[in-house]
Design a protein around this motif. Structure first.
Motif, PDB file in Angstrom:
ATOM      1  N   ALA A  65      53.367  70.010  29.335  1.00 54.33           N
ATOM      2  CA  ALA A  65      52.103  70.169  28.595  1.00 54.33           C
ATOM      3  C   ALA A  65      52.296  71.082  27.394  1.00 54.33           C
ATOM      4  CB  ALA A  65      51.035  70.740  29.518  1.00 54.33           C
ATOM      5  N   GLY A  66      51.695  70.718  26.265  1.00 52.82           N
ATOM      6  CA  GLY A  66      51.734  71.548  25.071  1.00 52.82           C
ATOM      7  C   GLY A  66      52.750  71.102  24.034  1.00 52.82           C
ATOM      8  N   ILE A  67      53.615  70.147  24.377  1.00 48.88           N
ATOM      9  CA  ILE A  67      54.605  69.656  23.420  1.00 48.88           C
ATOM     10  C   ILE A  67      53.977  68.550  22.584  1.00 48.88           C
ATOM     11  CG2 ILE A  67      56.782  68.405  23.157  1.00 48.88           C
ATOM     12  CD1 ILE A  67      57.839  69.890  25.587  1.00 48.88           C
ATOM     13  N   THR A  68      54.148  68.649  21.268  1.00 45.45           N
ATOM     14  CA  THR A  68      53.609  67.614  20.379  1.00 45.45           C
ATOM     15  C   THR A  68      54.705  66.715  19.806  1.00 45.45           C
ATOM     16  OG1 THR A  68      53.660  69.109  18.480  1.00 45.45           O
ATOM     17  CG2 THR A  68      51.600  68.986  19.733  1.00 45.45           C
ATOM     18  N   ARG A  69      55.928  67.241  19.666  1.00 43.30           N
ATOM     19  CA  ARG A  69      57.026  66.441  19.106  1.00 43.30           C
ATOM     20  C   ARG A  69      58.363  67.070  19.479  1.00 43.30           C
ATOM     21  NH1 ARG A  69      56.620  65.069  12.972  1.00 43.30           N
ATOM     22  NH2 ARG A  69      55.427  63.365  13.848  1.00 43.30           N
ATOM     23  N   THR A  70      59.371  66.218  19.654  1.00 48.35           N
ATOM     24  CA  THR A  70      60.724  66.716  19.913  1.00 48.35           C
ATOM     25  C   THR A  70      61.715  66.015  18.989  1.00 48.35           C
ATOM     26  OG1 THR A  70      61.224  65.071  21.631  1.00 48.35           O
ATOM     27  CG2 THR A  70      60.236  67.149  22.363  1.00 48.35           C
ATOM     28  N   LEU A  71      62.833  66.670  18.755  1.00 48.18           N
ATOM     29  CA  LEU A  71      63.946  66.101  18.015  1.00 48.18           C
ATOM     30  C   LEU A  71      65.211  66.459  18.782  1.00 48.18           C
ATOM     31  CD1 LEU A  71      65.155  64.732  15.471  1.00 48.18           C
ATOM     32  CD2 LEU A  71      65.237  67.017  14.444  1.00 48.18           C
ATOM     33  N   THR A  72      65.939  65.447  19.243  1.00 54.95           N
ATOM     34  CA  THR A  72      67.152  65.664  20.020  1.00 54.95           C
ATOM     35  C   THR A  72      68.359  65.589  19.096  1.00 54.95           C
ATOM     36  OG1 THR A  72      66.123  64.706  21.974  1.00 54.95           O
ATOM     37  CG2 THR A  72      68.519  64.854  21.990  1.00 54.95           C
TER      38      THR A  72
END
Length: 78
Positions: A65-72
């Motif tokens: 919860a609380g994550i809007t975007r990720t970049l791996t």
């Protein structure tokens, strides 16, 4: 050889600390810290294969919860 990657995470306002704590509890995560700049949290993780990385780590990160975007960003070796 195992797969290692940094995952850059953007969070909802005020959620960086709780997101860093939540992702640090995921098996395979060796580092999770709040940072300043375009991303709010940087984490490093490792898994035996790319398939395991997606199944065991990324799927759990995306459920926090609380994550809007990720970049791996996979780590490459020379």
């Amino acid at each position: 050889m195992s797969v290692q990657a940094y995952i850059l995470i953007q969070t909802e306002v005020g959620k960086a600390s709780s997101v860093a704590k939540a992702v640090s509890a995921i098996a395979g995560v060796s580092l999770a810290e709040g940072v300043t700049g375009p991303y709010d949290v940087i984490m490093r993780a490792e898994a035996p294969s790319m398939e395991d990385f997606g199944r065991l780590i990324l799927s759990k990160v995306q459920g926090v919860a609380g994550i809007t975007r990720t970049l791996t960003c996979p780590v490459t070796y020379q």
